[in-house]
Design a protein around this motif. Sequence first.
Motif, PDB file in Angstrom:
ATOM      1  N   ALA A   1       0.813  -1.190   0.219  1.00 27.05           N
ATOM      2  CA  ALA A   1       0.094  -0.035   0.010  1.00 27.05           C
ATOM      3  C   ALA A   1       0.859   1.588   0.014  1.00 27.05           C
ATOM      4  CB  ALA A   1      -0.945   0.285   1.070  1.00 27.05           C
ATOM      5  N   LEU A   2       0.223   2.480   0.002  1.00 28.95           N
ATOM      6  CA  LEU A   2       1.043   3.700  -0.209  1.00 28.95           C
ATOM      7  C   LEU A   2       0.333   4.051   0.160  1.00 28.95           C
ATOM      8  CD1 LEU A   2       3.348   5.298  -1.766  1.00 28.95           C
ATOM      9  CD2 LEU A   2       1.848   5.430  -3.517  1.00 28.95           C
ATOM     10  N   GLY A   3       1.007   5.578   1.278  1.00 31.97           N
ATOM     11  CA  GLY A   3       0.250   6.649   1.708  1.00 31.97           C
ATOM     12  C   GLY A   3       0.408   7.998   1.248  1.00 31.97           C
ATOM     13  N   LEU A   4      -0.472   9.139   0.870  1.00 32.32           N
ATOM     14  CA  LEU A   4      -0.117  10.084   0.506  1.00 32.32           C
ATOM     15  C   LEU A   4      -0.805  11.255   1.157  1.00 32.32           C
ATOM     16  CD1 LEU A   4      -1.192   8.731  -3.280  1.00 32.32           C
ATOM     17  CD2 LEU A   4       1.135   9.477  -2.374  1.00 32.32           C
ATOM     18  N   ALA A   5       0.199  12.156   1.448  1.00 29.06           N
ATOM     19  CA  ALA A   5      -0.689  13.128   1.807  1.00 29.06           C
ATOM     20  C   ALA A   5      -0.308  14.701   1.746  1.00 29.06           C
ATOM     21  CB  ALA A   5      -0.167  13.525   3.858  1.00 29.06           C
ATOM     22  N   VAL A   6      -1.084  15.827   1.824  1.00 32.05           N
ATOM     23  CA  VAL A   6      -0.519  17.280   1.115  1.00 32.05           C
ATOM     24  C   VAL A   6      -1.271  17.374   2.295  1.00 32.05           C
ATOM     25  CG1 VAL A   6      -0.088  16.556  -1.266  1.00 32.05           C
ATOM     26  CG2 VAL A   6      -2.749  17.454   0.412  1.00 32.05           C
ATOM     27  N   GLY A   7      -0.976  18.429   2.805  1.00 30.27           N
ATOM     28  CA  GLY A   7      -1.354  19.848   3.704  1.00 30.27           C
ATOM     29  C   GLY A   7      -0.620  21.238   3.558  1.00 30.27           C
ATOM     30  N   SER A   8      -1.566  22.335   4.758  1.00 29.84           N
ATOM     31  CA  SER A   8      -0.554  23.478   5.694  1.00 29.84           C
ATOM     32  C   SER A   8      -1.055  24.106   6.132  1.00 29.84           C
ATOM     33  CB  SER A   8      -1.666  23.841   4.144  1.00 29.84           C
ATOM     34  OG  SER A   8      -1.232  25.844   4.342  1.00 29.84           O
ATOM     35  N   VAL A   9      -0.555  23.977   6.762  1.00 29.08           N
ATOM     36  CA  VAL A   9       0.062  24.775   8.242  1.00 29.08           C
ATOM     37  C   VAL A   9      -0.506  26.101   8.060  1.00 29.08           C
ATOM     38  CG1 VAL A   9       0.745  25.210  10.390  1.00 29.08           C
ATOM     39  CG2 VAL A   9       1.134  23.371   9.195  1.00 29.08           C
ATOM     40  N   SER A  10      -0.948  27.151   8.741  1.00 24.61           N
ATOM     41  CA  SER A  10      -1.164  28.440   9.356  1.00 24.61           C
ATOM     42  C   SER A  10      -0.240  28.974   9.919  1.00 24.61           C
ATOM     43  CB  SER A  10      -2.785  29.141   9.935  1.00 24.61           C
ATOM     44  OG  SER A  10      -2.468  28.236  11.427  1.00 24.61           O
ATOM     45  N   GLY A  11       0.324  30.052   8.873  1.00 28.84           N
ATOM     46  CA  GLY A  11       1.343  31.470   9.241  1.00 28.84           C
ATOM     47  C   GLY A  11       2.173  31.294   8.369  1.00 28.84           C
ATOM     48  N   SER A  12       3.443  31.552   8.557  1.00 29.48           N
ATOM     49  CA  SER A  12       4.670  31.271   7.843  1.00 29.48           C
ATOM     50  C   SER A  12       6.361  31.962   8.670  1.00 29.48           C
ATOM     51  CB  SER A  12       4.597  32.540   6.700  1.00 29.48           C
ATOM     52  OG  SER A  12       4.438  34.225   7.474  1.00 29.48           O
TER      53      SER A  12
END
Length: 513
Positions: free
Chosen positions: A322-333
Amino acid sequence: MLDIPFLVRVHVDALIAAQNDMGVCDAIERNAPVGKPAAMSAPHLPKVAGIDSAVPNSTHTAHSLPSLPTPPGAVLQDRLAGWVSDLTTLHELTERLARTGTLDTALHELLRAGAALVGARRGMVVLEPVADPQRADCFDADHGPAFTKGLGLSHAELGHIETVPRLATAYGRILDGRRPGGLPGPATSPEAVAQPDLLADESLDPLHRDVVVRLGYAASYTQPLASEAAGTLGAAVWMYDEPATPVERQRHLVGLYMRYATEHLARLLELEHARETVATVAEELLPSRLPRVPGVQLAARHRTGPQGGGDWYDALPLPEGALGLAVGSVSGSGPSALAAMGRLRASLRAYAVMEGEDPVAVLSDLELLLRLTEPARTATALFAYAEPAVGKIVLAGAGHTPPLLISEHRTEFVETSLSAPLGMLACWEAPSVEISPEPGETVLLYTDGLLRRTGDPMDRAFARLHAAAASVPRTARQDPAAIADHVLRTVLPDGLDRDGTGEDVVLLAARFD
């Protein structure tokens, strides 16, 4: 910012008295007829019997009034008007330079403004920053190597100039005078160098003479990029087509401008150095390479914003192929967002190994962790559990944009359930979605930075993304990297896909065989 060499005091009473004394004469001269023949201005005798009025008068005429000298007030007025004009010009040029935000645009503006001030047509600037302005023997490779930019000179012509030995050029003597092995003696504040007639200079290096003849310039004026606070960052050279040299007024103005430009360039160098550091940290927090899993091909693209955001991606091999794919974004910079992104990504990897077949459970655990450890921060995430052998993907999202399915027969968004971002709800849970990509189809995951960089409203940005995915050439649909590149270039044209032009952008493409 601007220093005036001396002050001017105008005595108003004396100036008004002088103007009053000259007022009548000036009025006479100003009202004197212009362009009329002498005969028309001469007095005419009346026509009397026996007298011919055409007979010329006596040549004896009264002496003309002597011309009075120019009053000192007018000289001071002219000089003061010239200073005001120079300061206005200098203010406009420094304002234009202050609006530049990158080294390339700032150096171009510097060359253009300097050429206007010294009356030249072509020029070049060599930027060689040092790490510590207080130490002439301390160079910092992190601030960048020598950077050369020309005005009215092609890359080939700049290459010809760089073939001349450094010590044979004025800019080389300025720059090498601050480092060991250059000119003898301690480093001092460099001065401008004027070469009014290069071909007439018998001490000119033969290679330098050949370049002068080849490029067709006859004189040059070299001004260091130096200030007391920033040190010597480089030098600018302006070239004249004919033997010439700037006058004292031009030298003074360009010297003031270059001191301000040095401070501005020093700030831009620090900013560029900080951006490079943030980009390096962001890249180190992301996967160094993508895994190889049978039945699927992967490709990723990442662009870091000017301040460094918290967008991330991951691809993790899981048990049983199997393969886990993930994307995300954290608030702020900035650094804090990068640190939070690293912690969130590491936590998701751990949850994916333990219960990856249930994406809802993975995101639920991530929600609980974020609320307990960082209650003031929010994040979006999308996790997909893929089984390439059976052609099935189960995914769940938390406030994230829906993925795209791209193939020769269809281009459509995956309908995912609506959910708030992580950290926004006391209890988060949304149903997962199952899709079955056909052989040859590509699933494209992305962050909302791709949409925000367009500057369009979200509905138009989504439409632009869909059109870009649908327009992928048939020959490129077999390569996930080509698909990601095409989408990036099409959605963000005109250089918007480059680093430092906006928010972070992440694309993760998975093509199933």
